[in-house]
Design a protein around this motif. Structure first.
Motif, PDB file in Angstrom:
ATOM      1  N   UNK B  96       0.829  -1.209   0.000  1.00  0.00           N
ATOM      2  CA  UNK B  96       0.000   0.000   0.000  1.00  0.00           C
ATOM      3  C   UNK B  96       0.862   1.257   0.000  1.00  0.00           C
ATOM      4  N   UNK B  97       1.917   1.246   0.800  1.00  0.00           N
ATOM      5  CA  UNK B  97       2.799   2.416   0.842  1.00  0.00           C
ATOM      6  C   UNK B  97       3.387   2.693  -0.536  1.00  0.00           C
ATOM      7  N   UNK B  99       1.999   2.010  -3.340  1.00  0.00           N
ATOM      8  CA  UNK B  99       0.948   2.582  -4.181  1.00  0.00           C
ATOM      9  C   UNK B  99       0.706   4.058  -3.873  1.00  0.00           C
ATOM     10  N   UNK B 100       0.638   4.433  -2.592  1.00  0.00           N
ATOM     11  CA  UNK B 100       0.415   5.851  -2.262  1.00  0.00           C
ATOM     12  C   UNK B 100       1.503   6.700  -2.905  1.00  0.00           C
ATOM     13  N   UNK B 103       1.435   6.994  -6.716  1.00  0.00           N
ATOM     14  CA  UNK B 103       0.378   7.944  -7.080  1.00  0.00           C
ATOM     15  C   UNK B 103       0.854   9.381  -6.864  1.00  0.00           C
ATOM     16  N   UNK B 106       3.102  10.292  -9.673  1.00  0.00           N
ATOM     17  CA  UNK B 106       2.370  10.472 -10.936  1.00  0.00           C
ATOM     18  C   UNK B 106       1.793  11.880 -11.067  1.00  0.00           C
ATOM     19  N   UNK B 111       4.690   8.442 -15.359  1.00  0.00           N
ATOM     20  CA  UNK B 111       3.635   7.424 -15.338  1.00  0.00           C
ATOM     21  C   UNK B 111       4.084   6.212 -14.544  1.00  0.00           C
ATOM     22  N   UNK B 112       3.094   5.432 -14.104  1.00  0.00           N
ATOM     23  CA  UNK B 112       3.382   4.225 -13.326  1.00  0.00           C
ATOM     24  C   UNK B 112       4.275   3.276 -14.135  1.00  0.00           C
ATOM     25  N   UNK B 113       3.920   3.096 -15.419  1.00  0.00           N
ATOM     26  CA  UNK B 113       4.700   2.181 -16.255  1.00  0.00           C
ATOM     27  C   UNK B 113       6.153   2.623 -16.395  1.00  0.00           C
TER      28      UNK B 113
END
Ligand SMILES: [Fe+2]
Ligand SMILES: [Fe+2]
Lengths: 94, 332
Positions: B96-97, B99-100, B103, B106, B111-113
């Motif tokens: 989760x960390x 992901x935060x 984001x 971004x 970008x994430x990719x």
């Protein structure tokens, strides 16, 4: 076929009676999966009772450059605040 | 820790510069940051600020994600159901960390990719600490106590970092982080109070993790060329050496409380400074790990890339499902 999933903004209602509040974002292929990803990512500790997800691309935001035009006019309209009016001390409940 | 600049030694002499920015905009930006105002995604910002943040936040995100690997490999071997449930929850938090933080990065236009690709091709760095192996169950205790402890030390001041989305991610992360440290300390406490063999295992884990944990705060201030600018821009709130010292000061008594010994013969309490003096850190080892020579660096990246590639069919299936649903909705 490596297409990056679209971005969704996530809003959580902490408990009934409160409004939904922006908490972050997730990537997901569609709305249902966005809800599921948001649940896993942002509500692992009972942070909420309801979720909203909105495609980030669908959000229209004001431009910080027009901040002055949009928000400053409020600064010279102090008469919109109760403290603008002086009422004698002995007059109560007003 | 997760947020210090991890560069090879030969890259060190290239600090980020602020050339060719509109001087009026730059001055207004500097004034806002100096006044502790938060900068938000659509605000004007100097290119160097954006670049430094993208590098720092993505590096931080990669560290959270790679950090799942050394602990993940102990989930099936946790000594009880309670320990297993706890470790599983902790590792899930680290995901989760990541992901935060991805984001937050971004919002700066990457970008994430791109970020994942940079990690998998070795262009992006992650914390050196995760390139050390977890040999025994006591290592899981040592990681929670020391590594998450160091992370907290570093992340608490970042809740007031000048970039809004990064600061908000840090607030969430810090809230979740404290159970990580406590569960690790509890593991160490149980082992330290156990059989002589268990106590040896705990001491051995502390011996191996102590110095790498101190290195997590990054090179000493005099070898950290961008620190001054990052502190001025409130990207960093404190220097590497300041945070490292605080970590030593709080951690030494925690070791003593459970009868473990910090492996540093030079460690002494300095009454005048009100702090511990500690021995020299082997920076050659640190730079070697940054260069990718960590004991399990290759294994870590192999596991990451494999997970990504083996998960490709899931991502494709999700896209196909979304397309089918959209198609049906359009037909109705
Ligand atoms: Fe974390
Ligand atoms: Fe953690």
């Amino acid at each position: 076929m490596s297409k990056e999933w679209p971005l969704w903004e996530v809003f959580v209602r902490a408990k009934n009676g409160l409004s939904h509040r922006h908490v972050g974002s997730v990537h997901a292929a569609d709305d249902r999966m966005a809800i599921e990803a948001a649940r896993d990512t942002y509500t692992r500790r009972m942070e909420g009772v309801s979720l909203w997800v909105v495609r980030s691309a669908d959000i229209v935001a004001s431009d910080p450059g027009e901040g002055a035009a949009l928000f400053e006019p409020a600064a010279d309209k102090v008469y919109r605040h109760p403290t603008f009016y002086s009422i004698p001390e002995h007059v109560k409940n007003i | 820790m997760y947020t210090t600049e991890l560069k090879d030694k030969n890259q060190k002499s290239a600090p980020v510069t602020t050339v060719a920015e509109d001087p009026a905009k730059l001055a207004a930006f500097e004034a806002r940051v100096a006044a502790d105002d938060f900068i938000e995604p659509k605000d004007w910002m100097p290119e160097a600020y954006r670049k430094t943040l993208v590098r720092q936040i993505s590096q931080h995100a990669h560290s959270e994600v790679v950090g799942m690997l050394p602990e993940g490999n102990w989930i099936t071997r946790a000594p009880s159901l309670r320990r297993k449930a706890v470790l599983l929850a902790k590792v899930q938090d680290e995901g989760g960390h990541g992901l935060y933080l991805y984001a937050a990065a971004e919002t700066l236009g990457t970008s994430r990719d791109e970020m994942i690709e940079a990690l998998h091709t070795g262009r992006a760095k992650y914390s050196t600490i995760f390139n050390y192996p977890t040999l025994t169950w006591a290592d899981i205790g040592a990681i929670g106590w020391l590594v998450d402890g160091a992370a907290i030390m570093n992340q608490v001041p970042l809740q007031r970092t000048s970039y809004g989305p990064y600061a908000r991610a840090m607030v969430r992360i810090c809230k979740e982080e404290s159970f990580h440290q406590r569960q690790g300390y509890e593991i160490m406490m149980a082992l330290a109070g156990g059989s002589p063999e268990q106590k040896r295992m705990a001491q051995n884990a502390l011996d191996r993790w102590w110095w790498p944990s101190l290195m997590m705060f990054g090179p000493p201030d005099e070898n950290s060329p961008n620190t001054a600018q990052s502190v001025r821009w409130r990207i960093k709130r404190e220097t590497n050496d300041e945070i490292r010292q605080r970590f030593v000061d709080v951690t030494v008594p925690q070791a003593e409380a459970i009868g473990l010994k910090v492996p540093d013969p030079a460690l002494t309490w300095n009454e005048a400074r009100g702090s511990y003096d500690f021995g020299p850190i082997d920076w050659e080892e640190f730079y070697a790990v940054v260069r990718g020579e960590g004991l399990v660096a290759k294994e870590r990246m192999k596991a990451r890339v494999e997970a990504w590639e083996k998960g490709a069919w899931v991502r494709e299936a999700a896209n196909a499902h979304a397309a089918k649903r959209a198609h049906r909705a359009a037909a109705e």
